[in-house]
Design a protein around this motif. Sequence first.
Motif, PDB file in Angstrom:
ATOM      1  N   HIS A 142       0.795  -1.232   0.000  1.00  0.00           N
ATOM      2  CA  HIS A 142       0.000   0.000   0.000  1.00  0.00           C
ATOM      3  C   HIS A 142       0.829   1.284   0.000  1.00  0.00           C
ATOM      4  N   THR A 143       2.148   1.191  -0.070  1.00  0.00           N
ATOM      5  CA  THR A 143       2.973   2.376   0.172  1.00  0.00           C
ATOM      6  C   THR A 143       3.204   3.240  -1.066  1.00  0.00           C
ATOM      7  N   ARG A 144       2.969   2.700  -2.236  1.00  0.00           N
ATOM      8  CA  ARG A 144       3.226   3.488  -3.445  1.00  0.00           C
ATOM      9  C   ARG A 144       2.404   2.946  -4.602  1.00  0.00           C
ATOM     10  N   GLY A 145       2.438   3.662  -5.715  1.00  0.00           N
ATOM     11  CA  GLY A 145       1.796   3.196  -6.939  1.00  0.00           C
ATOM     12  C   GLY A 145       0.323   2.911  -6.788  1.00  0.00           C
ATOM     13  N   LEU A 146      -0.109   1.819  -7.403  1.00  0.00           N
ATOM     14  CA  LEU A 146      -1.525   1.460  -7.376  1.00  0.00           C
ATOM     15  C   LEU A 146      -2.001   1.204  -5.963  1.00  0.00           C
ATOM     16  N   GLY A 147      -1.156   0.568  -5.124  1.00  0.00           N
ATOM     17  CA  GLY A 147      -1.566   0.282  -3.751  1.00  0.00           C
ATOM     18  C   GLY A 147      -1.892   1.531  -2.968  1.00  0.00           C
TER      19      GLY A 147
END
Length: 252
Positions: free
Chosen positions: A16-21
């Motif tokens: 969940h820390t970057r991009g799509l997450g």
Amino acid sequence: MTATSHLVTKAIVTGHTRGLGAALVDALLTRGIDVLGLARSNRAPVADAPPLPGSFVEVELDLSDSERLAQWLSGDTLAAFLHGADRALLINNAGTVGPIGPCAVQPPADVARAVTLNVTAPLMLSSAFSAATADVPDRRIAHVSSGAARNPYAGWNIYCATKAALDHHARAAALDGEPGLRVASVAPGVVDTDMQGEIRGIDEARFPLRERFAEMKRTGQLASPEDAADTFAGYLLSDAFGETPTADVRSL
């Protein structure tokens, strides 16, 4: 679709820390959904970010370490977070595209890590989630899939195989008929994330289609994480979710 005021919805998002997450977390929080994020590091705070309706907690957990994940799942954090939910969501988003290249150049340890992160962790989490939500009337598992699950690409034999495993897990799990459980493996399209940067930086000898992805970046054909996440979340929360075990947001 937004969460209604009387329906308590809680979601777990991996990677969940970057991009799509990261974009999926925001899309869910905006809808008033409480989110538990699982990743090997915490999400960097965003300066002056406005408060969102949902609450957010995160756990530092290396999902490529199956023993550590099993230990965490044996505790009560997951059940405690999901307590009181009328609708529970699990989004298995964490994954890696490497190792890239033909079999001969793949370090075996890297293969093991990729399979653990891309397949073992989602399946472990799915089993634990299903057990923890047995009394929740509406529970949904979404694997983040890829076109690579459904089409073979040179240089991506590990990525293709692991994403195909998630697709087939969804197909088989859907046949089990667990009460209230919907399962689907959903391809989000080609999204402008760090993974795409990694792909464009690989030697073309290892990944012959590199130039195709570079051209998509140059010509603006990559979807933004925010747009992809909004469509993904809308589908996940819709009545249509789970009607088919595999889906692609570009065809919704």
